[in-house]
Scaffold this active site. Structure first.
Site, PDB file in Angstrom:
ATOM      1  N   ARG A   1       0.842  -1.209   0.000  1.00 44.44           N
ATOM      2  CA  ARG A   1       0.000   0.000   0.000  1.00 44.44           C
ATOM      3  C   ARG A   1       0.876   1.258   0.000  1.00 44.44           C
ATOM      4  NH1 ARG A   1      -2.151  -3.459  -1.263  1.00 44.44           N
ATOM      5  NH2 ARG A   1      -3.931  -4.606  -0.492  1.00 44.44           N
TER       6      ARG A   1
ATOM      7  N   SER B   1     -11.229  -0.232   3.157  1.00 41.63           N
ATOM      8  CA  SER B   1     -10.397  -0.564   4.326  1.00 41.63           C
ATOM      9  C   SER B   1      -9.751   0.702   4.873  1.00 41.63           C
ATOM     10  CB  SER B   1      -9.301  -1.554   3.931  1.00 41.63           C
ATOM     11  OG  SER B   1      -9.871  -2.716   3.377  1.00 41.63           O
TER      12      SER B   1
ATOM     13  N   GLU C   1      -4.907   3.692   6.017  1.00 40.17           N
ATOM     14  CA  GLU C   1      -4.655   3.600   4.570  1.00 40.17           C
ATOM     15  C   GLU C   1      -4.911   4.947   3.882  1.00 40.17           C
ATOM     16  OE1 GLU C   1      -6.037   0.662   1.886  1.00 40.17           O
ATOM     17  OE2 GLU C   1      -5.528  -0.993   3.197  1.00 40.17           O
TER      18      GLU C   1
END
Length: 345
Positions: free
Chosen positions: A171, A245, A341
């Site tokens: 990520r 998420s 995130e």
């Protein structure tokens, strides 16, 4: 003499609620829609906008807005999807950064160019995909990446970057580090390998194979399965504001993992190729009792603790307060720091 900045349409005091999937209220002092590289250069040549700080906005599915935006917001809306090359071992597909990621996944399957099906229904735009190195169900963007075009926000030059130059991580990418806020991604090229091989090493997919009796699924079948799995777990941002998420799944050493298993034998964990273990952040949050809880109008989704949602009328500060409370409680119980995130602005 022709003024390269003359053709810019600037939107003043532009509301951003519709441009972020959490549905948070914020206003851009100035917003410019970018439909191609020339638009970026016009902004840079503009006497007022050229020197002002910039903020690049795609689909707004990975950003939490906590304030109004004094920066010039560059709303990326570069369109187009096409096959640029077919070789003996791959299809090379190009897409504009403003296309919806899921539309690209569908488009490639419709054309008979499979390979992205495991990443179906990931929210956001094509241009945001490499920034986040998006991934799902055993596949990451870097596994299919060929190259991308980006416009430097100082020089206005177009630069093409390969995978190594993008510095992909979990990520993560150079666009979150050295190039954060310094360039605008305009086009992305993906390499879809031939022959196609399914990626099936994930519990949810193994469950689908067992349920259906299909053990050699076609690309479209995997696509349908992934869409069904995601829809069952994740709320549609058009109905309930969210960014998917909210926290990264933490990576721990084998020793740390053993220590946590000793205290909590049910902890969901996955071995990684490098010897580390990935823990399911949603499980950790759920274990701390957060599922369904709320602070103000920001809440934790009832079906999946990894997803924070807008219960209606949430503001950015409520989301941040909720996220920090979750981080503190997970750290208190497991000694693990969860990392958000989305970009919190």
């Amino acid at each position: 003499m022709h003024d390269p900045s003359a053709a810019i349409a600037v939107e003043y005091d532009a509301p951003l609620r519709q441009h972020n999937t959490f549905g948070l209220p914020a206003t851009a002092k100035r917003l410019v829609r970018i439909t191609g590289e020339a638009d970026v250069r016009r902004v840079l040549a503009h006497p007022e906008l050229g020197r002002a700080p910039k903020f690049v906005l795609g689909g707004g599915s990975n950003v939490i807005l906590t304030r109004d935006m004094p920066e010039v917001v560059l709303k990326v809306e570069v369109r187009g999807m096409r096959l640029v090359q077919e070789t003996a071992d791959a299809f090379i597909v190009e897409a504009g950064a403003g296309e919806r990621w899921h539309d690209l996944v569908e488009f490639t399957l419709d054309q008979g160019w499979p390979g992205l099906e495991n990443m179906a229904l990931i929210p956001g735009t094509v241009g945001a995909a490499p920034v986040q190195n998006i991934g799902a169900y055993g596949l990451e963007l870097q596994d299919r990446f060929e190259s991308l075009d980006t416009v430097d926000l100082v020089t206005g030059r177009t630069v093409t970057l390969n995978a190594a130059q993008c510095k992909f991580g979990y990520r993560d990418s150079i666009f979150k580090g050295a190039l954060a806020g310094k360039s605008v991604i305009t086009r992305l090229r993906l390499r879809l390998p031939k022959p196609w091989r399914p990626e099936l090493g994930y519990v949810d997919l193994e469950r689908k194979m067992a349920e259906t009796g299909i053990h050699a699924p076609e690309p479209r079948t995997i696509f349908d399965w992934i869409c069904a799995i995601r829809r069952a777990k994740l709320p549609d941002p058009a109905e309930i504001g969210n960014v998917g998420s909210f926290f990264k799944n933490p990576l721990v050493t084998a020793e740390q993992c053993r220590d946590i298993i000793a205290r909590d034998p049910h902890v969901v964990h996955y071995p990684m190729d490098d010897g580390q273990f990935k823990l399911a952040a949603g499980w950790l949050i759920d274990a701390c009792g957060w599922k369904g809880k709320a602070i103000g109008h920001a809440g934790v989704y009832e079906k999946q603790a990894l997803v924070l949602v807008n219960r209606g009328g949430a503001i950015g500060s409520e989301v941040v307060t909720l996220a920090k409370a979750i981080q503190e409680s997970v750290y208190g119980r497991f000694g693990i720091r969860l990392e958000p995130e989305p970009l919190i602005v």
